[in-house]
Design an enzyme around this catalytic site. Structure first.
Site, PDB file in Angstrom:
ATOM      1  N   HIS A 174      -7.678  -9.498  -2.401  1.00  0.00           N
ATOM      2  CA  HIS A 174      -7.653  -8.185  -1.741  1.00  0.00           C
ATOM      3  C   HIS A 174      -6.574  -7.265  -2.315  1.00  0.00           C
ATOM      4  O   HIS A 174      -6.585  -6.069  -2.053  1.00  0.00           O
ATOM      5  CB  HIS A 174      -7.405  -8.362  -0.235  1.00  0.00           C
ATOM      6  N   ASP A 383      -1.448  -0.523  -4.526  1.00  0.00           N
ATOM      7  CA  ASP A 383      -2.246  -0.951  -3.366  1.00  0.00           C
ATOM      8  C   ASP A 383      -3.577  -1.483  -3.861  1.00  0.00           C
ATOM      9  O   ASP A 383      -4.195  -0.867  -4.746  1.00  0.00           O
ATOM     10  CB  ASP A 383      -2.484   0.261  -2.442  1.00  0.00           C
TER      11      ASP A 383
HETATM   12  O1  F6P Z   1      -3.646  -6.433   2.181  1.00  0.00           O
HETATM   13  C1  F6P Z   1      -3.428  -7.779   2.156  1.00  0.00           C
HETATM   14  C2  F6P Z   1      -3.296  -8.374   3.552  1.00  0.00           C
HETATM   15  O2  F6P Z   1      -3.044  -9.753   3.463  1.00  0.00           O
HETATM   16  C3  F6P Z   1      -4.531  -8.162   4.388  1.00  0.00           C
HETATM   17  O3  F6P Z   1      -5.518  -9.097   4.117  1.00  0.00           O
HETATM   18  C4  F6P Z   1      -3.961  -8.209   5.774  1.00  0.00           C
HETATM   19  O4  F6P Z   1      -4.742  -7.555   6.705  1.00  0.00           O
HETATM   20  C5  F6P Z   1      -2.642  -7.511   5.603  1.00  0.00           C
HETATM   21  O5  F6P Z   1      -2.251  -7.756   4.268  1.00  0.00           O
HETATM   22  C6  F6P Z   1      -1.584  -7.961   6.595  1.00  0.00           C
HETATM   23  O6  F6P Z   1      -1.183  -9.231   6.285  1.00  0.00           O
HETATM   24  P1  F6P Z   1      -0.375 -10.244   7.174  1.00  0.00           P
HETATM   25  O7  F6P Z   1      -1.303 -11.397   7.395  1.00  0.00           O
HETATM   26  O8  F6P Z   1       0.792 -10.618   6.343  1.00  0.00           O
HETATM   27  O9  F6P Z   1      -0.012  -9.596   8.455  1.00  0.00           O
END
Ligand code: F6P
Length: 481
Positions: A174, A383
């Protein structure tokens, strides 16, 4: 060899389970499906696949205070079996706060934050990845399709393939994949990239990430590129492709047109003092998001007299995130100091120029903000995609409003009618904000119309359909179907 069914079982593996514990109207805790397009798009696909299953962590550790009458994790939600991966507080330090968010996150985002390399972090990362792989191997039927998500689980494809070579394995990253010059600093570069290469299909957000990945694994001597989208690894062909993720467009469009949201937006604007222009930022409080640089640009525009505090108001939502990691504590301090300086210099009693919210917002609150914002500021230094930019566009049903977007967000590859900025260039950012504030209605309409078309035609369902189409094709070819 198992028979190839029409619809093979789908197993999703992600760091977090798609549920969270929230209080209901009476204050009782209960598990509900997590909000967000990814979960809502995957839920029907999992339910449809029959015996659909999600492997992940429920967000708790052995250090959490016990909550009286707290309900246990349900065995399934919406017809999807949940497989919980327990993680202790110590393990979380190494796997999540350490290796995932202290090493990989800053390294994959162009080293914007300082990167630390610790062998015990990597050991913890390996241990948790192994736990995910073993639980997945146990949960998956013969010949199932397994779809693994994101940077916290890059070793899982390789570990899983060793235990269950019968599975078809997809992986989707992602976040950005870094160029070779950065990735090769990782002491565990071979182990990590071999882990990802356990997949049959590897999805990225952008063509740039694919090229970076090919560059890395070829340079390490692990693979050879057959073409731009196929790698040969240990005699196996691995497909790589770009699947830019989207949002649930209908949900945003429908909500934006609903009477309660329109009223909430009008209400919000009145509470802000009906300024001529509302600028908005909505981010996880993360140093990659460029919240500080947009505040600095805003402050300079006020100082130059280019913007006037009686006419312009900025709202910045900064959702709390990863607050045990030092770099996140630092960015919070920087942002909060800037907000307080700007309000101290330019606010009046009862009328701050920056409204800063360090809380998660409900969907309704978010929609009211999008409905009120004349200019949306999305200025990350790096990003993977940035879905906030797409949510804003989908919410602007009357085709008014301006999106200012960093050229370093994955979304910039698609949303070319935004005003593009380089967030490292404060003067450029100032000019872009000034241009956005003054943009004639006709020009706003022209840009938003085209942006809305792009966002609608590349929504989350399209993203899912494309990845599913490709993994199913590989699955059938594998089973000689
Ligand atoms: O953008 C990457 C990501 O891991 C997303 O998949 C997730 O929604 C966001 O960051 C927040 O991540 P965390 O699990 O660290 O709260």
């Amino acid at each position: 060899m198992p028979a190839v069914s029409e619809s093979p079982q789908l197993v999703v593996v992600a760091n977090r389970l798609p549920v969270r514990r929230t209080p209901d109207d009476d204050g009782n805790l209960r598990w509900t499906t997590s909000p967000g397009g990814l979960v809502s798009a995957l839920t029907p696909a999992l339910a449809e696949s029959g015996r659909g299953c999600w492997v992940g962590w429920d967000g708790s550790t052995d250090d959490d205070e016990p909550v009286d009458d707290s309900p246990g994790l349900p065995a399934e939600v919406d017809g999807i079996k949940l497989v919980d991966i327990p993680i202790s507080a110590d393990e979380l330090d190494d796997h999540y706060d350490g290796m995932s968010n202290g090493t990989l996150w800053p390294l994959y985002h162009d080293k914007i934050g300082s990167v630390e390399f610790h062998r015990h972090w990597y050991d913890g990362y390996r241990r948790i990845n192994r736990r995910f792989a073993e639980a997945t191997a146990e949960a998956a039927d013969d010949g199932a399709i397994v779809w693994i998500h994101d940077y916290q689980l890059q070793l899982v494809p390789g570990m899983l393939r060793e235990i269950r070579p019968d599975l078809t394995i997809g992986f989707f990253l992602h976040i950005p994949f870094p160029p070779r010059e950065l990735f090769q600093q990782l002491p565990w570069r071979k182990g990590l990239s071999s882990g990802i290469l356990g997949s049959d299909l590897i999805g990225f957000q952008t063509p740039q990430a694919i090229a970076n990945f090919h560059g890395v694994v070829n340079h390490l001597g692990l693979t050879t590129s057959v073409d731009d989208n196929v790698l040969k690894f240990q005699g196996r062909m691995i497909r790589t492709n770009a699947y830019p993720i989207g949002i649930d467009v209908d949900r945003y469009q429908d909500a934006a047109l609903s009477h309660p949201i329109m009223e909430a937006s009008r209400d919000l604007r009145a509470r802000l003092g009906n300024p001529q222009t509302v600028l908005l930022g909505v981010d996880r409080l993360d140093y990659t998001k460029g919240i500080d640089v947009r505040l600095r640009a805003f402050r300079e525009l006020l100082a130059d007299g280019e913007l006037h505090p009686s006419q312009v108001t900025m709202v910045q939502v900064a959702q709390p995130s990863r607050d045990k990691v030092d770099a996140y504590v630092d960015v919070r301090n920087r942002v909060e100091r800037l907000v307080s300086e700007i309000n101290g210099d330019y606010g009046r009693v009862g009328f701050p120029v920056v409204h800063y919210i360090h809380q998660s917002q409900s969907f309704t609150e978010l929609m009211a903000l999008y409905g009120t914002a004349d200019v949306m500021l999305v200025t990350p230094f790096a990003d993977g995609m940035n879905l906030v930019a797409k949510e804003y566009v989908a919410s602007r049903h009357d085709e008014s409003g301006v999106l200012v977007l960093s050229e370093f967000a994955g979304a910039a590859h698609q949303l070319s009618d935004a005003i593009m900025v380089n967030p490292y260039d404060v003067d450029g950012l100032k000019s872009a904000i000034a241009e956005a504030v003054k943009m004639p209605a006709e020009e706003q309409r022209r840009r938003l119309k085209s942006l809305r078309e792009v966002v609608a035609s590349t929504d989350v369902n399209q993203w899912l359909a494309n990845f599913r189409r490709d993994i199913l094709q590989i699955h059938r070819a594998k089973d000689g179907g």
